[in-house]
Design a protein around this motif. Sequence first.
Motif, short mmCIF file in Angstrom:
data_model
loop_
_atom_site.label_atom_id
_atom_site.label_comp_id
_atom_site.label_asym_id
_atom_site.label_seq_id
_atom_site.Cartn_x
_atom_site.Cartn_y
_atom_site.Cartn_z
N TYR A 25 17.31 -16.16 -3.59
CA TYR A 25 17.40 -15.18 -4.66
C TYR A 25 18.71 -14.41 -4.71
CZ TYR A 25 12.55 -16.12 -5.63
OH TYR A 25 11.39 -16.74 -5.98
N TYR A 26 19.55 -14.53 -3.70
CA TYR A 26 20.78 -13.74 -3.66
C TYR A 26 21.67 -13.94 -4.89
CZ TYR A 26 24.84 -11.30 -1.89
OH TYR A 26 25.87 -10.42 -1.74
N CYS A 46 24.86 -3.07 -4.37
CA CYS A 46 23.51 -2.99 -4.95
C CYS A 46 22.65 -4.17 -4.52
CB CYS A 46 23.59 -2.91 -6.47
SG CYS A 46 24.21 -1.32 -7.07
N THR A 47 23.25 -5.35 -4.42
CA THR A 47 22.51 -6.53 -3.98
C THR A 47 22.04 -6.33 -2.53
OG1 THR A 47 23.78 -7.95 -5.46
CG2 THR A 47 22.59 -9.04 -3.68
N GLN A 48 22.93 -5.84 -1.69
CA GLN A 48 22.57 -5.59 -0.31
C GLN A 48 21.44 -4.55 -0.24
OE1 GLN A 48 25.82 -4.50 2.23
NE2 GLN A 48 24.50 -4.00 3.94
N ASP A 49 21.57 -3.48 -0.99
CA ASP A 49 20.52 -2.46 -1.01
C ASP A 49 19.19 -3.02 -1.51
OD1 ASP A 49 22.24 -0.58 0.00
OD2 ASP A 49 22.55 0.46 -1.91
N THR A 50 19.25 -3.92 -2.48
CA THR A 50 18.03 -4.54 -2.99
C THR A 50 17.30 -5.29 -1.89
OG1 THR A 50 18.95 -4.77 -5.23
CG2 THR A 50 17.13 -6.24 -4.64
N PHE A 51 18.05 -6.08 -1.12
CA PHE A 51 17.40 -6.85 -0.07
C PHE A 51 16.97 -5.96 1.11
CE2 PHE A 51 19.37 -10.35 -2.40
CZ PHE A 51 18.25 -11.14 -2.57
N LEU A 76 16.67 -3.46 -10.26
CA LEU A 76 16.82 -2.56 -11.39
C LEU A 76 16.83 -1.10 -10.92
CD1 LEU A 76 16.77 -2.32 -14.56
CD2 LEU A 76 14.30 -2.15 -14.34
N ASN A 77 15.92 -0.75 -10.03
CA ASN A 77 15.86 0.61 -9.51
C ASN A 77 17.09 0.94 -8.65
OD1 ASN A 77 13.48 1.33 -10.79
ND2 ASN A 77 12.23 0.44 -9.17
N VAL A 78 17.56 -0.04 -7.87
CA VAL A 78 18.77 0.18 -7.07
C VAL A 78 19.97 0.45 -7.98
CG1 VAL A 78 20.44 -0.98 -5.56
CG2 VAL A 78 18.00 -1.10 -5.03
N CYS A 79 20.09 -0.32 -9.05
CA CYS A 79 21.20 -0.12 -9.98
C CYS A 79 21.09 1.23 -10.68
CB CYS A 79 21.26 -1.25 -11.01
SG CYS A 79 21.78 -2.83 -10.31
N ARG A 80 19.89 1.63 -11.01
CA ARG A 80 19.70 2.96 -11.61
C ARG A 80 20.11 4.05 -10.63
NH1 ARG A 80 13.82 2.02 -14.53
NH2 ARG A 80 14.62 0.95 -16.36
#
Length: 197
Positions: A25-26, A46-51, A76-80
């Motif tokens: 999914y990365y 943001c991708t790192q924070d998502t995972f 989506l929440n991480v980007c927000r």
Amino acid sequence: MSDEELISRIQQGDKALLDPLIDKYYPEIFRFCYYRTGSEQAAYDCTQDTFLRMLRFMDSYVETHKFKRWLLRIALNVCRDYYRANPPPTVSLAEDNWEQYDEEGRFSGQFLCSEENDSRRNAYEQIEISCVIQKCLLRLPEYQREVIILHFYLGFKVREIAKIAGVSLPTAKSRLKQGLDKLKRFFQEEGIHEENW
């Protein structure tokens, strides 16, 4: 091994299986974060924070065959959160460096390809169009931008987008239509012709 099997085994303690799940999914999460933030570095963060959030909440995930949707909701929440902490700067047209543009509004800086090299010029024009499209996307309100990215860049249907964004179906449809109308107007202002959309 399916996502369901991977997640079940991860929840049972087999943390070695996190790598294949993240690897799967990365790219898609990074692409989503990149289109949302407009910055490669911010997208990596943001991708790192998502995972990391995925890891933190993996034990509470209940398998419903919608892991990708759950993961995109986290992204989506991480980007927000990223935008709350780092509001995008407002850009005035007066701040642009207009000396590098000719009378027709085309870039005429020193790295513009020569007249003889059409293929390089076309490649440059495509890059320039992509940059303008990204700039136009960033002009949209956050809620419209995320719906457009989910639909056109990640291929989600409006019903799925409504569930990811946590809104009703009519709201998702409205945001998509209003966002597209604004994008069309922005593209026309920037001189991008419809065939390049």
